[in-house]
Design a protein around this motif. Structure first.
Motif, PDB file in Angstrom:
ATOM      1  N   GLN A   7       0.827  -1.204   0.000  1.00  0.00           N
ATOM      2  CA  GLN A   7       0.000   0.000   0.000  1.00  0.00           C
ATOM      3  C   GLN A   7       0.863   1.257   0.000  1.00  0.00           C
ATOM      4  N   CYS A  11       0.921   4.040  -2.922  1.00  0.00           N
ATOM      5  CA  CYS A  11       0.662   5.442  -2.620  1.00  0.00           C
ATOM      6  C   CYS A  11       1.773   6.324  -3.158  1.00  0.00           C
ATOM      7  N   GLN A  12       3.001   5.916  -2.965  1.00  0.00           N
ATOM      8  CA  GLN A  12       4.104   6.719  -3.482  1.00  0.00           C
ATOM      9  C   GLN A  12       4.044   6.822  -5.005  1.00  0.00           C
ATOM     10  N   THR A  14       1.363   6.848  -6.865  1.00  0.00           N
ATOM     11  CA  THR A  14       0.340   7.844  -7.178  1.00  0.00           C
ATOM     12  C   THR A  14       0.867   9.254  -6.959  1.00  0.00           C
ATOM     13  N   PHE A  15       1.550   9.458  -5.844  1.00  0.00           N
ATOM     14  CA  PHE A  15       2.118  10.781  -5.576  1.00  0.00           C
ATOM     15  C   PHE A  15       3.089  11.197  -6.688  1.00  0.00           C
ATOM     16  N   ARG A  59       1.297  14.116   3.377  1.00  0.00           N
ATOM     17  CA  ARG A  59       1.258  12.813   2.712  1.00  0.00           C
ATOM     18  C   ARG A  59      -0.007  12.045   3.084  1.00  0.00           C
ATOM     19  N   ASN A  63      -3.516  11.444   0.800  1.00  0.00           N
ATOM     20  CA  ASN A  63      -3.904  10.060   0.524  1.00  0.00           C
ATOM     21  C   ASN A  63      -5.308   9.762   1.008  1.00  0.00           C
ATOM     22  N   ARG A  64      -5.681  10.299   2.154  1.00  0.00           N
ATOM     23  CA  ARG A  64      -7.045  10.118   2.671  1.00  0.00           C
ATOM     24  C   ARG A  64      -8.073  10.699   1.704  1.00  0.00           C
ATOM     25  N   SER A  67      -8.413   8.703  -1.563  1.00  0.00           N
ATOM     26  CA  SER A  67      -8.898   7.331  -1.400  1.00  0.00           C
ATOM     27  C   SER A  67     -10.397   7.238  -1.155  1.00  0.00           C
ATOM     28  N   GLU A 154      -5.328   5.255   5.723  1.00  0.00           N
ATOM     29  CA  GLU A 154      -4.776   6.047   4.631  1.00  0.00           C
ATOM     30  C   GLU A 154      -3.733   7.047   5.122  1.00  0.00           C
ATOM     31  N   GLY A 158       0.151   7.100   3.921  1.00  0.00           N
ATOM     32  CA  GLY A 158       0.810   8.299   3.412  1.00  0.00           C
ATOM     33  C   GLY A 158       2.086   8.608   4.156  1.00  0.00           C
ATOM     34  N   THR A 161       5.136   6.635   3.129  1.00  0.00           N
ATOM     35  CA  THR A 161       5.899   6.989   1.927  1.00  0.00           C
ATOM     36  C   THR A 161       7.155   7.771   2.268  1.00  0.00           C
TER      37      THR A 161
END
Length: 314
Positions: A7, A11-12, A14-15, A59, A63-64, A67, A154, A158, A161
């Motif tokens: 996860q 997430c990273q 996506t960032f 971060r 992410n929250r 999501s 979430e 974040g 990351t």
């Protein structure tokens, strides 16, 4: 819901693909231990105070929001300051409304920053727990997406990351020193590093939520106050952080306000790093010898936030 390394990696990704202009790849500054007055091989400073919004919180908050579907009423959060600033910044990035409940102990500098980001700022009682209660009541009225300052999966993902970024920039440190309030940061860091690095939890003596939970064998409410209460003033360690720290974190250490303040001023006077008290706990742990590294050790300090009134550093 548990948090895992996949996860964090996702997430990273996506960032980096969609939000690299918002989530910064903050520097990892490597210094010989002697440069900080510490008898160890190297000290790494993860300069996360240079993150969007002035703290690592950006971060987890972004992410929250990414999501979950966001209703027309927007997002809502209770915060001593940093999580609110991060949520407001993420909401502005996504073009949605944001309401932030802060306690009376939140600093004027943080409230001003919230207002500048376009958030509606509400004062909700003396301490963070009071602001959270007011926030939850308001959320029931509006249906806004609730962003918790530290106790949502979430948010931990974040924060994780940042730990992944440290490994990409420098490899595995022997130890990582992390400030703890509600536990969102250490939850993410410990989920990423696991037992591959020694993760050390640091709290002010006057805000010992994890330390007291360990004494009691479960999360309990504690009285909070002191120099770092606006950032580390959670009365109870988050349930997610409690679970991961029980599994992955051996050391939970307490630091005096005096040592924290001394380290904060040292970072400014010697390294020209203007950071809030919460960001100074890792250096305070080394300078006060609450944490004593081996001579050959590489120690990573998470410099977690910069939302401080510069006048307080004089």
């Amino acid at each position: 819901m548990t948090v895992n390394r996949y996860q964090i990696e996702s997430c990273q990704h996506t960032f980096s693909k969609r939000y690299s202009h918002f989530i910064r790849r903050t520097p990892l500054w490597k210094l010989p231990g002697g440069a900080l007055g510490v008898d160890c091989a190297e000290v790494w400073l993860k300069l996360e105070h240079l993150q969007t919004g002035g703290s690592f919180k950006a971060r987890g908050m972004l992410n929250r929001l990414l999501s979950n579907p966001i209703p027309p009423s927007g997002v809502i959060v209770a915060s001593g300051g940093n999580a609110g600033i991060a949520t407001a910044a993420a909401a502005k990035e996504l073009g949605v409304p944001c309401e932030v409940f802060v306690p009376e102990i939140s600093s004027p500098a943080k409230r001003a920053r919230l207002a500048a980001l376009g958030a509606r700022v509400m004062v909700g009682g003396a301490a963070y727990a009071d602001a959270l209660r007011a926030c939850l009541a308001r959320q029931q009225e509006t249906g806004a997406l609730l962003t918790h300052a530290y106790d949502q999966p979430e948010v931990l993902v974040g924060a994780g990351t940042m730990a992944l970024e440290i490994e990409q920039q420098g490899g595995l440190p022997d130890s990582v020193l992390v400030s703890v309030g509600g536990g969102g940061l250490i939850g993410g860091v410990a989920n990423w590093f696991g037992h591959r690095s020694r993760v050390v939890a640091l709290e002010p003596e006057l805000a010992p939520s994890l330390f007291r939970a360990r004494q009691a064998g479960r999360p309990v409410d504690v009285e909070v106050g002191g120099i770092a209460a606006d950032s580390l003033g959670a009365r109870r360690i988050g349930s997610l952080a409690w679970d991961v720290t029980q599994a992955q974190v051996r050391d939970a250490l307490l630091l005096s306000d005096e040592s924290i303040r001394t380290a904060q001023l040292w970072l400014w006077q010697e390294l020209k790093l203007a950071v809030e008290p919460a960001a100074a706990l890792p250096l305070a742990a080394l300078h006060s010898r609450r944490y004593v590294p081996r001579a050959d050790e590489t120690v990573c300090l998470i410099i977690c936030g910069a939302n401080v009134d510069p006048a307080s550093l004089n």
